[in-house]
Design a protein around this motif. Structure first.
Motif, mmCIF file in Angstrom:
data_model
loop_
_atom_site.group_PDB
_atom_site.id
_atom_site.type_symbol
_atom_site.label_atom_id
_atom_site.label_comp_id
_atom_site.label_asym_id
_atom_site.label_seq_id
_atom_site.Cartn_x
_atom_site.Cartn_y
_atom_site.Cartn_z
ATOM 1 N N LYS A 30 38.164 34.194 38.448
ATOM 2 C CA LYS A 30 37.396 35.220 39.160
ATOM 3 C C LYS A 30 38.059 36.590 39.087
ATOM 4 O O LYS A 30 37.405 37.605 39.308
ATOM 5 C CB LYS A 30 37.151 34.807 40.609
ATOM 6 C CG LYS A 30 38.405 34.545 41.414
ATOM 7 C CD LYS A 30 38.005 33.972 42.743
ATOM 8 C CE LYS A 30 39.152 33.702 43.693
ATOM 9 N NZ LYS A 30 40.455 33.405 43.177
ATOM 10 N N GLU A 32 40.143 38.417 40.963
ATOM 11 C CA GLU A 32 39.940 39.223 42.173
ATOM 12 C C GLU A 32 40.832 40.453 42.091
ATOM 13 O O GLU A 32 42.039 40.348 41.949
ATOM 14 C CB GLU A 32 40.306 38.349 43.395
ATOM 15 C CG GLU A 32 39.861 38.911 44.704
ATOM 16 C CD GLU A 32 38.368 39.153 44.767
ATOM 17 O OE1 GLU A 32 37.593 38.196 44.701
ATOM 18 O OE2 GLU A 32 37.977 40.331 44.879
ATOM 19 N N ARG A 36 38.257 44.866 46.430
ATOM 20 C CA ARG A 36 37.027 44.530 47.150
ATOM 21 C C ARG A 36 37.323 44.190 48.598
ATOM 22 O O ARG A 36 38.427 43.782 48.948
ATOM 23 C CB ARG A 36 36.351 43.337 46.466
ATOM 24 C CG ARG A 36 35.951 43.633 45.035
ATOM 25 C CD ARG A 36 34.972 42.624 44.515
ATOM 26 N NE ARG A 36 35.318 41.254 44.847
ATOM 27 C CZ ARG A 36 34.429 40.301 45.088
ATOM 28 N NH1 ARG A 36 33.149 40.581 45.040
ATOM 29 N NH2 ARG A 36 34.827 39.069 45.359
ATOM 30 N N ARG A 46 44.544 40.536 45.902
ATOM 31 C CA ARG A 46 44.496 40.441 44.451
ATOM 32 C C ARG A 46 44.875 39.046 43.986
ATOM 33 O O ARG A 46 45.813 38.436 44.504
ATOM 34 C CB ARG A 46 45.468 41.471 43.867
ATOM 35 C CG ARG A 46 45.688 41.326 42.380
ATOM 36 C CD ARG A 46 46.719 42.309 41.875
ATOM 37 N NE ARG A 46 47.572 41.646 40.908
ATOM 38 C CZ ARG A 46 48.156 42.266 39.891
ATOM 39 N NH1 ARG A 46 48.027 43.567 39.734
ATOM 40 N NH2 ARG A 46 48.896 41.601 39.038
ATOM 41 N N THR A 72 36.078 39.750 35.154
ATOM 42 C CA THR A 72 35.998 38.334 35.486
ATOM 43 C C THR A 72 35.852 37.528 34.199
ATOM 44 O O THR A 72 35.183 37.972 33.267
ATOM 45 C CB THR A 72 34.758 38.103 36.372
ATOM 46 O OG1 THR A 72 34.815 39.002 37.471
ATOM 47 C CG2 THR A 72 34.704 36.692 36.885
#
Lengths: 109, 136
Positions: A30, A32, A36, A46, A72
């Protein structure tokens, strides 16, 4: 271990000695970014793959240092010279310390 | 302070000229970290990116620099400009790679190549992003 991580690699099954081949790699992750926020406004920490390497019979082909700006399911396409029959080793290094490895052998002829 | 419309326009125009002159990047500090302060030339490295990216979450880019040891990629308008550093090994024939990156907004994507002789060279591509990545 991050869930659902699955490396996929496309390498030709055979080549002539000295040939240049194209390799495509993809790993489901994903990635990350740490930028976000969740529904409550908290930053999602993270969690990415930070390094990818490809080697052939112990010789390096490519070594990529990755930052959160990689999408991603990180995808890489690159070329490699095949001097002899042998085995490619692809390695991904996760932020959480996990290492994902996959190997592909290639024949000459 | 009162300015006439003419003066305002002149200031605006000079500000735009200053912004577009030379490599005045937000990523300049990061690039300097990669080159260790060495001069960065032009040419010898190519970056391939779409002119318009509909989705900033996955923008395909390619870099190529024959004879390079490493290529670093920066996205000028991202919260963190660093994107990736590609190092090429002995079995890499043409020092090129393709990947997919995130872009927060329309911006320049910069590739800086370190050549085998220790010199640095760069190229950039402007990408218009319709829907930014890194969102939350």
């Amino acid at each position: 271990m991050a869930s659902g991580v699955k490396p996929r690699v496309k390498v030709p099954k055979s080549a002539s000695a000295g040939d240049i081949i194209t390799i495509k790699t993809l790993i489901s992750h994903k990635m990350e970014s740490g930028q976000r926020k969740d529904g409550d406004g908290n930053i999602i920490p993270r969690s990415i793959i930070n390094r990818f390497t490809a080697d052939f019979n112990g010789q390096n082909v490519i070594d990529v240092a990755m930052e959160p700006a990689i999408s991603t399911n990180p995808y890489f396409q690159f070329d490699a010279t095949v001097p002899e029959a042998g085995e490619f080793t692809f390695t991904w290094y996760d932020d959480d310390g996990d290492v994902y490895e996959t190997k592909k052998s290639i024949k000459i002829g | 302070m009162s300015l006439t419309r003419r003066e305002l326009l002149a200031i605006g125009a000079s500000a735009i000229a200053a912004a577009s002159a030379g490599p005045a990047f937000a990523a300049a500090d990061f690039i300097e970290g990669f080159t260790e302060g060495a001069d960065v030339g032009e040419g010898g490295v190519t970056i391939t990116a779409p002119e318009i990216a509909e989705n900033g979450n996955t923008v395909p880019i390619g870099v190529e620099a024959a004879g390079a040891v490493a290529i670093a990629v920066y996205a000028d308008g991202n919260p963190v400009p660093n994107v990736a550093v590609f190092k090429f090994g002995a079995l890499n024939p043409n020092q090129s790679a393709t990947t997919r990156i995130r872009l927060a907004r329309s911006q320049n994507v910069v590739a800086v190549a370190q050549m085998a002789d220790g010199s640095y060279t760069m190229a950039q591509a402007a990408v218009k992003v319709t829907i930014g990545g890194c969102g939350g």
